[in-house]
Design a protein around this motif. Structure first.
Motif, PDB file in Angstrom:
ATOM      1  N   ASP A 115      29.835 -19.273 -23.361  1.00 42.33           N
ATOM      2  CA  ASP A 115      28.704 -18.348 -23.479  1.00 42.33           C
ATOM      3  C   ASP A 115      29.149 -16.894 -23.323  1.00 42.33           C
ATOM      4  N   LEU A 116      30.199 -16.673 -22.555  1.00 35.73           N
ATOM      5  CA  LEU A 116      30.669 -15.312 -22.295  1.00 35.73           C
ATOM      6  C   LEU A 116      31.660 -14.805 -23.335  1.00 35.73           C
ATOM      7  N   GLN A 117      32.459 -15.703 -23.876  1.00 39.36           N
ATOM      8  CA  GLN A 117      33.580 -15.328 -24.722  1.00 39.36           C
ATOM      9  C   GLN A 117      33.141 -14.458 -25.901  1.00 39.36           C
ATOM     10  N   GLY A 118      33.768 -13.287 -25.994  1.00 39.73           N
ATOM     11  CA  GLY A 118      33.476 -12.339 -27.053  1.00 39.73           C
ATOM     12  C   GLY A 118      32.291 -11.434 -26.775  1.00 39.73           C
ATOM     13  N   ARG A 119      31.600 -11.685 -25.680  1.00 40.46           N
ATOM     14  CA  ARG A 119      30.413 -10.894 -25.340  1.00 40.46           C
ATOM     15  C   ARG A 119      30.600 -10.088 -24.051  1.00 40.46           C
ATOM     16  N   GLU A 120      31.804 -10.120 -23.512  1.00 43.67           N
ATOM     17  CA  GLU A 120      32.053  -9.518 -22.207  1.00 43.67           C
ATOM     18  C   GLU A 120      31.674  -8.043 -22.154  1.00 43.67           C
ATOM     19  N   ASP A 138      29.724  -6.226 -24.074  1.00 43.51           N
ATOM     20  CA  ASP A 138      28.284  -6.014 -24.244  1.00 43.51           C
ATOM     21  C   ASP A 138      27.512  -6.396 -22.988  1.00 43.51           C
ATOM     22  N   LEU A 139      27.915  -7.491 -22.355  1.00 46.65           N
ATOM     23  CA  LEU A 139      27.231  -7.943 -21.148  1.00 46.65           C
ATOM     24  C   LEU A 139      27.444  -6.964 -20.000  1.00 46.65           C
ATOM     25  N   ILE A 140      28.658  -6.482 -19.831  1.00 49.49           N
ATOM     26  CA  ILE A 140      28.942  -5.497 -18.777  1.00 49.49           C
ATOM     27  C   ILE A 140      28.133  -4.228 -19.010  1.00 49.49           C
ATOM     28  N   ALA A 141      28.093  -3.749 -20.237  1.00 44.88           N
ATOM     29  CA  ALA A 141      27.331  -2.531 -20.548  1.00 44.88           C
ATOM     30  C   ALA A 141      25.837  -2.747 -20.334  1.00 44.88           C
ATOM     31  N   SER A 142      25.319  -3.881 -20.772  1.00 46.49           N
ATOM     32  CA  SER A 142      23.889  -4.159 -20.650  1.00 46.49           C
ATOM     33  C   SER A 142      23.461  -4.274 -19.185  1.00 46.49           C
ATOM     34  N   LEU A 143      24.257  -4.960 -18.374  1.00 48.12           N
ATOM     35  CA  LEU A 143      23.933  -5.088 -16.951  1.00 48.12           C
ATOM     36  C   LEU A 143      24.031  -3.748 -16.236  1.00 48.12           C
ATOM     37  N   THR A 144      25.021  -2.945 -16.595  1.00 44.96           N
ATOM     38  CA  THR A 144      25.155  -1.617 -15.995  1.00 44.96           C
ATOM     39  C   THR A 144      23.957  -0.755 -16.361  1.00 44.96           C
ATOM     40  N   ASP A 145      23.533  -0.809 -17.622  1.00 46.55           N
ATOM     41  CA  ASP A 145      22.337  -0.072 -18.045  1.00 46.55           C
ATOM     42  C   ASP A 145      21.101  -0.526 -17.272  1.00 46.55           C
ATOM     43  N   ALA A 146      20.989  -1.827 -17.037  1.00 44.94           N
ATOM     44  CA  ALA A 146      19.831  -2.361 -16.320  1.00 44.94           C
ATOM     45  C   ALA A 146      19.757  -1.811 -14.898  1.00 44.94           C
ATOM     46  N   VAL A 147      20.882  -1.812 -14.210  1.00 44.82           N
ATOM     47  CA  VAL A 147      20.906  -1.307 -12.831  1.00 44.82           C
ATOM     48  C   VAL A 147      20.624   0.191 -12.806  1.00 44.82           C
ATOM     49  N   ALA A 148      21.260   0.940 -13.699  1.00 42.34           N
ATOM     50  CA  ALA A 148      21.027   2.395 -13.753  1.00 42.34           C
ATOM     51  C   ALA A 148      19.581   2.697 -14.124  1.00 42.34           C
ATOM     52  N   GLY A 149      18.976   1.861 -14.943  1.00 43.65           N
ATOM     53  CA  GLY A 149      17.581   2.049 -15.323  1.00 43.65           C
ATOM     54  C   GLY A 149      16.619   1.889 -14.160  1.00 43.65           C
ATOM     55  N   VAL A 159      28.291   0.735 -10.348  1.00 45.45           N
ATOM     56  CA  VAL A 159      28.022  -0.660 -10.704  1.00 45.45           C
ATOM     57  C   VAL A 159      29.332  -1.394 -10.998  1.00 45.45           C
ATOM     58  N   VAL A 160      29.500  -2.543 -10.359  1.00 44.77           N
ATOM     59  CA  VAL A 160      30.648  -3.418 -10.599  1.00 44.77           C
ATOM     60  C   VAL A 160      30.102  -4.732 -11.152  1.00 44.77           C
ATOM     61  N   VAL A 161      30.658  -5.182 -12.272  1.00 39.25           N
ATOM     62  CA  VAL A 161      30.231  -6.432 -12.890  1.00 39.25           C
ATOM     63  C   VAL A 161      31.427  -7.372 -12.961  1.00 39.25           C
ATOM     64  N   LEU A 162      31.258  -8.564 -12.425  1.00 39.46           N
ATOM     65  CA  LEU A 162      32.277  -9.615 -12.491  1.00 39.46           C
ATOM     66  C   LEU A 162      31.712 -10.767 -13.311  1.00 39.46           C
ATOM     67  N   LEU A 163      32.449 -11.189 -14.318  1.00 45.78           N
ATOM     68  CA  LEU A 163      32.022 -12.302 -15.158  1.00 45.78           C
ATOM     69  C   LEU A 163      32.910 -13.501 -14.874  1.00 45.78           C
ATOM     70  N   ASN A 164      32.312 -14.538 -14.334  1.00 47.12           N
ATOM     71  CA  ASN A 164      33.036 -15.774 -14.047  1.00 47.12           C
ATOM     72  C   ASN A 164      32.667 -16.806 -15.102  1.00 47.12           C
ATOM     73  N   GLY A 165      33.631 -17.177 -15.927  1.00 43.67           N
ATOM     74  CA  GLY A 165      33.401 -18.179 -16.954  1.00 43.67           C
ATOM     75  C   GLY A 165      33.957 -19.520 -16.539  1.00 43.67           C
ATOM     76  N   PHE A 166      33.134 -20.541 -16.689  1.00 47.04           N
ATOM     77  CA  PHE A 166      33.531 -21.891 -16.314  1.00 47.04           C
ATOM     78  C   PHE A 166      33.736 -22.732 -17.570  1.00 47.04           C
ATOM     79  N   SER A 224      19.391 -10.169 -23.691  1.00 50.31           N
ATOM     80  CA  SER A 224      19.697  -9.317 -24.840  1.00 50.31           C
ATOM     81  C   SER A 224      21.098  -9.586 -25.400  1.00 50.31           C
ATOM     82  N   VAL A 225      21.988 -10.101 -24.579  1.00 48.42           N
ATOM     83  CA  VAL A 225      23.360 -10.374 -25.023  1.00 48.42           C
ATOM     84  C   VAL A 225      23.564 -11.859 -25.324  1.00 48.42           C
ATOM     85  N   LEU A 226      23.085 -12.733 -24.454  1.00 45.46           N
ATOM     86  CA  LEU A 226      23.350 -14.166 -24.616  1.00 45.46           C
ATOM     87  C   LEU A 226      22.294 -14.899 -25.434  1.00 45.46           C
ATOM     88  N   GLY A 227      21.147 -14.269 -25.627  1.00 39.13           N
ATOM     89  CA  GLY A 227      20.086 -14.896 -26.410  1.00 39.13           C
ATOM     90  C   GLY A 227      18.970 -15.452 -25.562  1.00 39.13           C
TER      91      GLY A 227
END
Length: 130
Positions: free
Chosen positions: A12-17, A19-30, A40-47, A97-100
């Motif tokens: 789900d994360l692969q290739g979207r990292e 965009d997801l980091i930017a979108s989450l950062t925008d959400a917090v700043a908003g 803002v620090v974003v960590l993406l853990n893919g399983f 918005s990123v993952l659907g």
């Protein structure tokens, strides 16, 4: 300093990292304001498949789990009653918005407040930082 940890299937994360980091950062700043963007620090853990279970069985799919860690004082603000639902909604929309849209159902957003006395930066407790 808001920290977001996203736990999701690697596929789900692969290739979207980015965009997801930017979108989450925008959400917090908003929600918190532009001053928070640089913090803002974003960590993406893919399983990988086979390493996520639900109900005692291996899950074929699962909605992400997002933990937002921030100083406990953020939840003591006068606007805290409005702040928590707003950040949950903003983080949810950022993920969707990123993952659907399929990521919405079951998406868990946990807000975790940590007292300053139990936080440190650079080896110094936050209560002693200057």
């Amino acid at each position: 300093m808001p920290h977001l940890t996203v736990n999701a299937f690697e596929s789900d994360l692969q290739g979207r990292e980015a965009d997801l980091i930017a979108s989450l950062t925008d959400a917090v700043a908003g929600i918190y304001g532009e001053w928070a963007r640089a913090q803002v620090v974003v960590l993406l853990n893919g399983f990988p498949a086979g390493r996520w279970g639900v109900g005692g069985t291996v899950a074929e799919s699962a909605a992400p789990i997002v933990e937002l860690g921030i100083r406990e004082e953020a939840f003591a603000r006068p606007d805290a009653a409005e702040l928590a639902p707003a950040i949950i909604a903003a983080v949810t929309e950022a993920i969707v918005s990123v993952l659907g849209e399929q990521a919405r159902d079951g998406l868990l957003v946990e807000l975790i407040g940590t007292p300053a006395a139990r936080t440190g930066l650079g080896g110094v407790p936050a209560t002693q930082a200057g």
